[in-house]
Design a protein around this motif. Structure first.
Motif, PDB file in Angstrom:
ATOM      1  N   LEU A  75       0.825  -1.202   0.000  1.00 18.01           N
ATOM      2  CA  LEU A  75       0.000   0.000   0.000  1.00 18.01           C
ATOM      3  C   LEU A  75       0.863   1.257   0.000  1.00 18.01           C
ATOM      4  O   LEU A  75       0.574   2.223  -0.727  1.00 18.01           O
ATOM      5  N   VAL A  76       1.917   1.256   0.798  1.00 17.08           N
ATOM      6  CA  VAL A  76       2.828   2.400   0.828  1.00 17.08           C
ATOM      7  C   VAL A  76       3.418   2.655  -0.549  1.00 17.08           C
ATOM      8  O   VAL A  76       3.455   3.795  -1.038  1.00 17.08           O
ATOM      9  N   LEU A  77       3.880   1.593  -1.196  1.00 17.28           N
ATOM     10  CA  LEU A  77       4.476   1.729  -2.521  1.00 17.28           C
ATOM     11  C   LEU A  77       3.457   2.239  -3.540  1.00 17.28           C
ATOM     12  O   LEU A  77       3.779   3.091  -4.383  1.00 17.28           O
ATOM     13  N   GLN A  78       2.233   1.741  -3.480  1.00 16.58           N
ATOM     14  CA  GLN A  78       1.197   2.195  -4.405  1.00 16.58           C
ATOM     15  C   GLN A  78       0.907   3.684  -4.217  1.00 16.58           C
ATOM     16  O   GLN A  78       0.817   4.439  -5.190  1.00 16.58           O
ATOM     17  N   LEU A  79       0.736   4.105  -2.979  1.00 16.19           N
ATOM     18  CA  LEU A  79       0.441   5.511  -2.696  1.00 16.19           C
ATOM     19  C   LEU A  79       1.601   6.405  -3.128  1.00 16.19           C
ATOM     20  O   LEU A  79       1.396   7.472  -3.722  1.00 16.19           O
ATOM     21  N   ALA A  80       2.822   5.953  -2.821  1.00 17.19           N
ATOM     22  CA  ALA A  80       4.006   6.749  -3.167  1.00 17.19           C
ATOM     23  C   ALA A  80       4.175   6.844  -4.683  1.00 17.19           C
ATOM     24  O   ALA A  80       4.533   7.907  -5.216  1.00 17.19           O
ATOM     25  N   GLN A  81       3.945   5.746  -5.385  1.00 17.73           N
ATOM     26  CA  GLN A  81       4.053   5.762  -6.849  1.00 17.73           C
ATOM     27  C   GLN A  81       3.086   6.770  -7.456  1.00 17.73           C
ATOM     28  O   GLN A  81       3.469   7.579  -8.322  1.00 17.73           O
ATOM     29  N   LYS A  82       1.848   6.748  -6.991  1.00 20.52           N
ATOM     30  CA  LYS A  82       0.855   7.679  -7.528  1.00 20.52           C
ATOM     31  C   LYS A  82       1.258   9.131  -7.260  1.00 20.52           C
ATOM     32  O   LYS A  82       1.165   9.985  -8.144  1.00 20.52           O
ATOM     33  N   ARG A  83       1.751   9.399  -6.052  1.00 18.66           N
ATOM     34  CA  ARG A  83       2.122  10.774  -5.711  1.00 18.66           C
ATOM     35  C   ARG A  83       3.334  11.237  -6.507  1.00 18.66           C
ATOM     36  O   ARG A  83       3.386  12.394  -6.946  1.00 18.66           O
ATOM     37  N   ALA A  84       4.301  10.349  -6.700  1.00 16.35           N
ATOM     38  CA  ALA A  84       5.483  10.716  -7.485  1.00 16.35           C
ATOM     39  C   ALA A  84       5.104  10.994  -8.936  1.00 16.35           C
ATOM     40  O   ALA A  84       5.583  11.959  -9.545  1.00 16.35           O
ATOM     41  N   LEU A  85       4.246  10.144  -9.503  1.00 17.06           N
ATOM     42  CA  LEU A  85       3.833  10.348 -10.894  1.00 17.06           C
ATOM     43  C   LEU A  85       2.983  11.601 -11.040  1.00 17.06           C
ATOM     44  O   LEU A  85       3.085  12.310 -12.043  1.00 17.06           O
ATOM     45  N   ASP A  86       2.146  11.886 -10.050  1.00 16.14           N
ATOM     46  CA  ASP A  86       1.353  13.119 -10.099  1.00 16.14           C
ATOM     47  C   ASP A  86       2.257  14.349 -10.107  1.00 16.14           C
ATOM     48  O   ASP A  86       1.982  15.341 -10.790  1.00 16.14           O
ATOM     49  N   LYS A  87       3.358  14.260  -9.347  1.00 17.11           N
ATOM     50  CA  LYS A  87       4.305  15.374  -9.255  1.00 17.11           C
ATOM     51  C   LYS A  87       5.341  15.354 -10.376  1.00 17.11           C
ATOM     52  O   LYS A  87       6.118  16.303 -10.530  1.00 17.11           O
ATOM     53  N   LYS A  88       5.411  14.209 -11.110  1.00 15.33           N
ATOM     54  CA  LYS A  88       6.384  14.009 -12.191  1.00 15.33           C
ATOM     55  C   LYS A  88       7.822  14.104 -11.664  1.00 15.33           C
ATOM     56  O   LYS A  88       8.703  14.712 -12.277  1.00 15.33           O
ATOM     57  N   VAL A  89       8.058  13.449 -10.513  1.00 11.64           N
ATOM     58  CA  VAL A  89       9.387  13.462  -9.907  1.00 11.64           C
ATOM     59  C   VAL A  89       9.787  12.046  -9.520  1.00 11.64           C
ATOM     60  O   VAL A  89       8.924  11.185  -9.316  1.00 11.64           O
ATOM     61  N   PRO A  90      11.104  11.780  -9.425  1.00 13.19           N
ATOM     62  CA  PRO A  90      11.543  10.470  -8.954  1.00 13.19           C
ATOM     63  C   PRO A  90      11.120  10.244  -7.503  1.00 13.19           C
ATOM     64  O   PRO A  90      10.916  11.192  -6.737  1.00 13.19           O
ATOM     65  N   LEU A  91      11.002   8.977  -7.156  1.00 13.16           N
ATOM     66  CA  LEU A  91      10.684   8.565  -5.792  1.00 13.16           C
ATOM     67  C   LEU A  91      11.938   8.016  -5.136  1.00 13.16           C
ATOM     68  O   LEU A  91      12.657   7.221  -5.748  1.00 13.16           O
ATOM     69  N   ILE A  92      12.224   8.446  -3.920  1.00 13.47           N
ATOM     70  CA  ILE A  92      13.328   7.871  -3.152  1.00 13.47           C
ATOM     71  C   ILE A  92      12.786   7.336  -1.836  1.00 13.47           C
ATOM     72  O   ILE A  92      12.122   8.064  -1.087  1.00 13.47           O
ATOM     73  N   ILE A  93      13.051   6.065  -1.572  1.00 10.66           N
ATOM     74  CA  ILE A  93      12.739   5.483  -0.267  1.00 10.66           C
ATOM     75  C   ILE A  93      13.957   5.649   0.631  1.00 10.66           C
ATOM     76  O   ILE A  93      15.070   5.269   0.254  1.00 10.66           O
ATOM     77  N   VAL A  94      13.751   6.213   1.799  1.00 13.45           N
ATOM     78  CA  VAL A  94      14.785   6.250   2.837  1.00 13.45           C
ATOM     79  C   VAL A  94      14.173   5.600   4.069  1.00 13.45           C
ATOM     80  O   VAL A  94      13.266   6.165   4.687  1.00 13.45           O
ATOM     81  N   GLU A  95      14.635   4.415   4.405  1.00 12.43           N
ATOM     82  CA  GLU A  95      14.038   3.699   5.519  1.00 12.43           C
ATOM     83  C   GLU A  95      14.439   4.327   6.851  1.00 12.43           C
ATOM     84  O   GLU A  95      15.410   5.092   6.940  1.00 12.43           O
ATOM     85  N   SER A  96      13.681   3.978   7.885  1.00 14.00           N
ATOM     86  CA  SER A  96      13.812   4.685   9.158  1.00 14.00           C
ATOM     87  C   SER A  96      15.031   4.281   9.974  1.00 14.00           C
ATOM     88  O   SER A  96      15.244   4.817  11.059  1.00 14.00           O
TER      89      SER A  96
END
Length: 236
Positions: A75-96
């Motif tokens: 779910l996190v990946l799906q939400l993040a993918q949609k937000r990155a594509l909406d913004k037209k920017v790369p996605l970076i995961i930085v774990e905690s």
């Protein structure tokens, strides 16, 4: 305007999470940082709410979006993918359990811009002494500054290019798994992208800091494997 979307999935581990968020905030590149709180304790959730304005991150509490118990990485990946594509920017995961340097994310961004076929770009993980550590011990003898690899990348600190995000919908990820590092790494290669590890862009990694129960592997291995298999934890 943000040039990258940075996400941090969180399940408790509050102290490390706040350190991670502060380091991201100090980055030299314009970014949008979103923390996905995956059913942390009430104390952790309260503290994340209290600190979001002071440190500077957006907080998404997954309990507001789903009833499915943690982990909710798909779910996190799906939400993040949609937000990155909406913004037209790369996605970076930085774990905690990762701490980036001030120019880490900018270097990753610039590298991916210079390599149009990049799918995933990972920063090498190191310990307090600067030695390569888990999960990238397999690259500990590499002398090159950057490498293209067919081996799986970890998502400790990893960039997903916009072109790759457009090419593979994370809704198609296997629901039976908890983590998708291997699946997504292999999918990027299958789709004709190249995956890279930046050996000259180290990030401090505190292994298993984002999932403290995994430390049982070293102190109480029997209990660790009982939790792993009987509770169906950590399916990859």
């Amino acid at each position: 305007m943000a040039e990258i979307l940075v996400i941090t999935p969180v399940k408790d581990a509050l102290e490390y999470t706040l350190q991670t968020a502060k380091a991201i905030k100090a980055s030299s590149i314009a970014l949008d940082h979103q923390i996905f709180n995956d059913f942390s304790s009430d104390d952790t959730t309260y503290s994340l709410e209290e600190n979001k304005g002071r440190i500077g991150y957006n907080l998404i509490n997954l309990e507001d979006l789903t009833d499915t118990p943690s982990p909710n990485y798909k779910l996190v990946l799906q939400l993040a993918q949609k937000r990155a594509l909406d913004k037209k920017v790369p996605l970076i995961i930085v774990e905690s359990d990762v701490e980036v340097g001030p120019d880490t994310l900018e270097k990753m961004y610039r590298f991916h811009k210079a390599h149009p076929k990049a799918g995933l770009v990972g920063a090498i993980t190191v310990d307090q002494e600067g030695k390569v550590n888990f999960p990238y011990l397999k690259f500990s003898d590499v002398k090159d500054k950057q490498i293209s690899t067919s081996r799986s990348l970890s998502f400790c600190c990893t960039l997903f290019s916009v072109d790759f995000l457009k090419s593979f919908d994370f809704v198609d990820l296997d629901d039976s798994k908890d983590w998708y590092d291997t699946t997504i790494s292999q999918t990027a290669l299958r789709l004709g992208f190249q995956n890279y590890v930046l050996m000259d862009v180290p990030v401090l990694h505190r292994p298993h800091g984002s999932r403290p129960w995994k430390m049982l592997k070293y102190s109480q291995p029997i209990k660790y494997y009982w939790k792993k298999f009987w509770n169906s934890k950590d399916k990859i």
